[in-house]
Design an enzyme around this catalytic site. Structure first.
Site, PDB file in Angstrom:
ATOM      1  N   GLU A 144       0.836  -1.208   0.000  1.00 19.93           N
ATOM      2  CA  GLU A 144       0.000   0.000   0.000  1.00 19.93           C
ATOM      3  C   GLU A 144       0.866   1.252   0.000  1.00 19.93           C
ATOM      4  O   GLU A 144       0.559   2.239  -0.674  1.00 19.93           O
ATOM      5  CB  GLU A 144      -0.896   0.024   1.241  1.00 19.93           C
ATOM      6  CG  GLU A 144      -1.782  -1.191   1.429  1.00 19.93           C
ATOM      7  CD  GLU A 144      -1.102  -2.315   2.203  1.00 19.93           C
ATOM      8  OE1 GLU A 144       0.099  -2.549   1.992  1.00 19.93           O
ATOM      9  OE2 GLU A 144      -1.781  -2.976   2.990  1.00 19.93           O
TER      10      GLU A 144
ATOM     11  N   CYS B  66      -2.214  -3.650   7.175  1.00 17.02           N
ATOM     12  CA  CYS B  66      -1.806  -3.955   8.551  1.00 17.02           C
ATOM     13  C   CYS B  66      -2.127  -2.812   9.494  1.00 17.02           C
ATOM     14  O   CYS B  66      -2.286  -1.666   9.092  1.00 17.02           O
ATOM     15  CB  CYS B  66      -0.331  -4.337   8.598  1.00 17.02           C
ATOM     16  SG  CYS B  66       0.777  -2.997   8.201  1.00 17.02           S
TER      17      CYS B  66
ATOM     18  N   ALA C 125      11.298 -37.924  -7.354  1.00 16.24           N
ATOM     19  CA  ALA C 125      11.263 -38.400  -8.737  1.00 16.24           C
ATOM     20  C   ALA C 125      11.407 -39.908  -8.692  1.00 16.24           C
ATOM     21  O   ALA C 125      12.194 -40.452  -7.906  1.00 16.24           O
ATOM     22  CB  ALA C 125      12.414 -37.788  -9.536  1.00 16.24           C
TER      23      ALA C 125
ATOM     24  N   ASP D 227      24.243 -38.942  -1.187  1.00 14.30           N
ATOM     25  CA  ASP D 227      24.338 -38.033  -2.340  1.00 14.30           C
ATOM     26  C   ASP D 227      25.208 -36.804  -2.069  1.00 14.30           C
ATOM     27  O   ASP D 227      25.563 -36.088  -2.990  1.00 14.30           O
ATOM     28  CB  ASP D 227      22.945 -37.534  -2.750  1.00 14.30           C
ATOM     29  CG  ASP D 227      21.986 -38.678  -3.050  1.00 14.30           C
ATOM     30  OD1 ASP D 227      22.472 -39.823  -3.162  1.00 14.30           O
ATOM     31  OD2 ASP D 227      20.776 -38.415  -3.165  1.00 14.30           O
TER      32      ASP D 227
ATOM     33  N   LEU E 203      21.970 -28.697  -1.757  1.00 10.76           N
ATOM     34  CA  LEU E 203      20.589 -28.220  -1.614  1.00 10.76           C
ATOM     35  C   LEU E 203      20.459 -26.719  -1.853  1.00 10.76           C
ATOM     36  O   LEU E 203      19.700 -26.034  -1.172  1.00 10.76           O
ATOM     37  CB  LEU E 203      20.019 -28.612  -0.248  1.00 10.76           C
ATOM     38  CG  LEU E 203      20.042 -30.120   0.064  1.00 10.76           C
ATOM     39  CD1 LEU E 203      19.565 -30.371   1.492  1.00 10.76           C
ATOM     40  CD2 LEU E 203      19.171 -30.889  -0.929  1.00 10.76           C
TER      41      LEU E 203
HETATM   42  C1  AOF Z   1       0.323  -5.308   4.428  1.00 15.90           C
HETATM   43  N1  AOF Z   1       0.993  -5.060   3.271  1.00 15.90           N
HETATM   44  O1  AOF Z   1       2.653  -5.433   1.849  1.00 15.90           O
HETATM   45  C2  AOF Z   1       2.545  -6.714   3.796  1.00 15.90           C
HETATM   46  C3  AOF Z   1       1.812  -6.990   4.973  1.00 15.90           C
HETATM   47  O2  AOF Z   1       7.332  -6.580   9.894  1.00 15.90           O
HETATM   48  P1  AOF Z   1       6.425  -5.841   8.967  1.00 15.90           P
HETATM   49  O3  AOF Z   1       6.159  -4.422   9.401  1.00 15.90           O
HETATM   50  O4  AOF Z   1       6.897  -5.887   7.543  1.00 15.90           O
HETATM   51  O5  AOF Z   1       5.006  -6.552   9.028  1.00 15.90           O
HETATM   52  C4  AOF Z   1       4.849  -7.845   8.527  1.00 15.90           C
HETATM   53  C5  AOF Z   1       3.426  -8.269   8.694  1.00 15.90           C
HETATM   54  O6  AOF Z   1       2.585  -7.341   8.027  1.00 15.90           O
HETATM   55  C6  AOF Z   1       3.137  -9.617   8.047  1.00 15.90           C
HETATM   56  O7  AOF Z   1       3.274 -10.676   8.939  1.00 15.90           O
HETATM   57  C7  AOF Z   1       1.696  -9.454   7.584  1.00 15.90           C
HETATM   58  O8  AOF Z   1       0.800  -9.675   8.650  1.00 15.90           O
HETATM   59  C8  AOF Z   1       1.688  -8.005   7.186  1.00 15.90           C
HETATM   60  N2  AOF Z   1       2.197  -7.916   5.803  1.00 15.90           N
HETATM   61  N3  AOF Z   1       0.716  -6.295   5.234  1.00 15.90           N
HETATM   62  O9  AOF Z   1      -0.660  -4.626   4.701  1.00 15.90           O
HETATM   63  C9  AOF Z   1       2.066  -5.718   2.913  1.00 15.90           C
HETATM   64  N4  AOF Z   1       3.667  -7.380   3.490  1.00 15.90           N
HETATM   65 ZN    ZN Z   2       1.256  -2.867   6.033  1.00 19.09          ZN
END
Ligand code: AOF
Ligand code: ZN
Length: 339
Positions: free
Chosen positions: A54, A83, A162, A215, A219
């Site tokens: 956002e 968030c 595989a 092997d 990885l």
């Molecule tokens: C959003 N937009 O692009 C993402 C979200 O540690 P931070 O601040 O980067 O927060 C990570 C958390 O925020 C992640 O676990 C998820 O709940 C949210 N991610 N949220 O609105 C985003 N990447």
């Molecule tokens: Zn966010």
């Protein structure tokens, strides 16, 4: 009336651009749409710890030459709930309120308990119209790993192997002090590439001591762009020497010795914030996990060639009638575990 699924589909497309760089964060994309239905800005979460989708989107709008729209007449689309918490970055919901965006359309609520509905609540409390639940199935599928970690407190598990046409993972190999026979090569250059794509998509890769000894695999992700996965080794008898490739400096390696019980390993990986693990063998580990029943996907490559003798048998699973793909004459099957 805007065509919501059309714009959420676009956010999913943008979100996917962060695929190899955002874990364990979710993949998130955002688009800003004006009242005529034109997309006036886009953004996505590009890197773990970096700005959220956002923020990228609104910033791109402000930096653009067409930044004269009234934001209160615009709609912000995002595949995951904005968030509401202070993490590595400030809350997106707060930013959206401050910028005065008129409406927000959210694909899916964020299962992260730090957010989980609070983002939507913050927006609504500020008088912003919020629509929730557009293309939810597709939104869940994109972030199935992140969702699994938060909802089930364990990583998303992908079993991968595989096998020959007659059902073997390997031949019985000749081994002596002077000579150790290499593994039976089943995959082709192209199917190997797909395995490396999976390594880049998942946070961890797991093998047992038998595979590490026989092997000596590194990885790593060499045939595809993206990060090397964290390596996980189950080695109950402490047999794997420290000079094995699995302990190279290319990536972190987690070893389980005292307790290699599957539920314990999954719980411990979750505590470390690992949202996905692909299991690359060998037979004993794959059988143990299938027996336990906690897995989410199986990716099985069946070659068009038979071994023609007794070998190491692959796990017996009933394959679907149709393979997902046919590559180089090899049938690639994909199965889903129980929900
Ligand atoms: C959003 N937009 O692009 C993402 C979200 O540690 P931070 O601040 O980067 O927060 C990570 C958390 O925020 C992640 O676990 C998820 O709940 C949210 N991610 N949220 O609105 C985003 N990447
Ligand atoms: Zn966010």
């Amino acid at each position: 009336m805007l065509d919501y699924p059309k714009y959420i589909a676009r956010t999913l497309h943008l979100a996917r651009l962060g695929c190899y760089y955002v874990a364990p964060n979710p993949m998130v994309g955002a688009v800003l749409v004006n009242k005529d239905g034109n997309i006036i800005a886009e953004g996505w979460h590009k890197q773990f710890g970096g700005p959220h989708a956002e923020v990228e989107c609104v910033r791109n709008y402000e930096l653009g030459i067409k930044n004269y729209e009234k934001l209160e007449e615009c709609t912000l689309f995002v595949n995951l709930e904005p968030c509401s918490h202070y993490g590595k970055t400030p809350p997106c919901a707060k930013m959206i309120i401050e910028k005065g965006v008129g409406r927000v359309v959210v694909g899916l609520l964020d299962p992260n308990p730090l957010v989980a509905g609070k983002g939507v609540q913050m927006l609504r409390d500020a008088g912003i119209e919020v629509v929730v639940g557009v293309m939810e199935k597709e939104c869940r599928e994109l972030n199935k790993r992140f969702i699994c970690l938060h909802e089930k407190k364990r990583p998303y598990v992908i079993l991968k192997w595989a096998q020959t046409k007659d059902g073997y993972l390997d031949k019985f190999r000749v081994e002596s002090l002077e000579f150790r026979e290499g593994p039976l090569v089943i995959s082709t250059a192209w199917t190997k590439q797909l395995v490396h794509q999976m390594r880049a998509e998942n946070m961890a890769i797991l093998v047992g001591s038998g595979t590490a000894l026989a092997d000596n695999p590194g990885l790593k992700t060499t045939r595809w762009p993206g990060r090397n996965p964290i390596r996980v080794l189950l080695d109950r008898r402490g047999r794997v020497p420290m000079n094995s490739k699995i302990f190279s400096d290319d990536a972190e390696t987690i070893v389980y010795r005292d307790n290699t019980e599957w539920q314990y390993v999954l719980g411990d990986l979750a505590k470390r914030g690992i949202h996905s693990v692909m299991v690359e063998g060998g037979a004993e580990i794959l059988n143990m996990i299938i027996q336990d029943g906690t897995w989410d996907e199986m990716h099985i490559e069946v070659s068009d060639k038979a071994l023609g003798e007794e070998g190491v048998p692959a796990s017996k699973v009933s394959l679907p009638l149709q393979p997902k793909q046919i590559i180089d004459g090899h049938y690639i099957y994909e199965l889903r575990g129980r929900e």
